[in-house]
Design an enzyme around this catalytic site. Structure first.
Site, PDB file in Angstrom:
ATOM      1  CG  ASP A   1      -1.956  -1.114   1.182  1.00 16.19           C
ATOM      2  OD1 ASP A   1      -2.645  -1.266   0.160  1.00 16.19           O
ATOM      3  OD2 ASP A   1      -2.028  -1.855   2.183  1.00 16.19           O
TER       4      ASP A   1
ATOM      5  CG  HIS B   1      -0.524  -2.585  -7.117  1.00 18.00           C
ATOM      6  ND1 HIS B   1       0.529  -3.109  -7.837  1.00 18.00           N
ATOM      7  CD2 HIS B   1      -0.476  -3.180  -5.899  1.00 18.00           C
ATOM      8  CE1 HIS B   1       1.176  -3.988  -7.077  1.00 18.00           C
ATOM      9  NE2 HIS B   1       0.583  -4.036  -5.905  1.00 18.00           N
TER      10      HIS B   1
END
Length: 405
Positions: free
Chosen positions: A14, A44
């Site tokens: 992340d 993503h």
């Protein structure tokens, strides 16, 4: 930069790998984005300047720029999840996502049986859940290690009888109820008819044509060897797989970090501060992973990740627009030891679990308030911050130092 690039997350995931890959593909000609670990559990987030958004899982994060994706033999391929991802890409203006996709025949197949078994195993852990994404990737990897001859691979989608026999074996071995094997075979055969299945020669040819961006999944602090067991992924999240695929060809190694440290789900987060960080519309509570957690920048953890990954050439630092000022420069009990790759896997997991248990009780030591994050992070990790990001789009990125390569 004209050479190959490997993008790896030096946190728990992340940190913004997808947005860095998207920027790279927007700024220069890229022949392909190669996924070299993980599978459908990746997330993503890419936002274009025109507001379009997609969460990339198996397709590469250059897809919205028209850059092809190659799923390498180190990826775990889930055709069902891939179909849903392709449908969303079509809805935001990518006319033929499958036409931009090639898949190595040796990549493992994640099946509904792996998904069911993995979720069942995670639920059985009760309060001791590991933070699985619930997509069956770990179960797929574990089954392949235990039953290498029975593990379905992408190439089996072209051999329906072989595929059916393997799927039946997986279903029986994992004690799953459904769906029927014949239904899965039909879905996977359709998948094989829509994408180009390849071997090693394909990637070698792409590498000769021009720049290739290797896009990692998850983060080094979750690595199967270097992360803190059992809160890890069944995946090599360092540069290792990409370097293997490059076969000796050079590449610039990019490590991605945030200005604050985050974690999705349970496990050590020494600097945790629930009040920290702005709202994140694309990172929320997950039904399997659990809460999205925030903490102050943990220079100790990220320095460890950098060492575990074998170093990198340049850093990309995201979330420079966040109102954060604290950096953890030490732990009250000292830094975690660096894993010795020479020890056995079993001993390594035990050692990492012991370190992780200690980190769950650890307390941070903070330095002076940070007012120049690129300089502070570069000084703490000994690697230049070459790319800075003040927002989610490619327009929010700037080159801060000369990029190698």
């Amino acid at each position: 930069m004209t050479g190959h690039v490997i993008v790896v997350d030096l946190g728990h995931g992340d940190c913004g790998k997808g947005t860095v890959v998207d920027w790279w593909c927007a700024e220069r000609r890229v022949e392909a984005v190669v996924r070299f670990n993980g599978g459908a559990q990746a997330g993503h987030n890419v936002v274009l300047p025109d507001g379009r958004h997609h969460t990339f899982a198996q397709f590469g994060s250059g897809t919205l720029r028209g850059v092809p994706t190659h799923l390498s033999r180190f990826a775990v391929v889930d055709p069902v999840a891939l179909s849903a991802e392709a449908a969303h890409l079509v809805s935001i203006g990518v006319p033929d996502p499958y036409g931009l996709l090639t898949v190595d025949r040796d990549a493992l197949l994640a099946t509904p049986y792996h998904v069911e078994a993995g979720r069942r195993r995670e639920l059985a852990r009760g309060a001791d859940r590991h933070g699985s994404c619930g997509m069956g990737v770990g179960e797929t990897m574990a089954f392949a290690l235990d039953h290498p001859d029975l593990a379905p691979v992408v190439g089996d989608c072209e051999r329906p009888r072989v595929l059916a026999a393997k799927l039946a074996a997986v279903r029986e071995a994992l004690g799953c109820a459904g769906p029927p094997v014949a239904e899965c075979v039909a879905v996977y055969r359709a998948f094989a008819g829509r994408v180009a299945l390849t071997g090693d020669a394909h990637l070698a040819g792409v590498l000769r044509r021009g720049t290739v961006v290797f896009e990692g999944a998850q983060g080094v602090l979750l690595d199967e060897r270097h992360g803190f067991h059992p809160y890890t992924t069944w995946s090599t999240t360092t540069f290792r797989n990409a370097l293997t695929l490059l076969g000796g060809a050079g590449a610039v190694r990019v490590g991605v970090l945030r200005t604050y440290t985050t974690r999705h789900g349970p496990g050590p987060l020494v600097t945790e501060d629930p009040a920290l960080g702005p709202p994140e519309p694309h990172n929320r509570f997950g039904p399997w992973q659990g809460a999205f957690r925030t903490g102050h920048f943990d220079a100790v953890a990220h320095r460890y990740a950098l060492q575990a990954a074998g170093g990198c050439d340049v850093l990309a630092l995201t979330h420079l627009d966040a109102p954060v000022t604290r950096m953890c420069v030490g732990y009250a009990g000292g830094p975690p030891p660096v894993l010795d790759d020479g020890i056995g896997v079993a001993d390594g997991l035990a050692r990492q679990a012991a370190v992780g248990a200690r980190l769950l009780r650890e307390r941070p030591v903070y330095g002076d308030a940070v007012d120049d994050w690129p300089a502070a992070v570069s000084g703490a990790l000994g690697v230049p911050v070459g790319i800075g990001s003040w927002g989610p789009t490619s327009d929010d990125k700037r080159v801060l130092a000369t990029l190698p390569g």
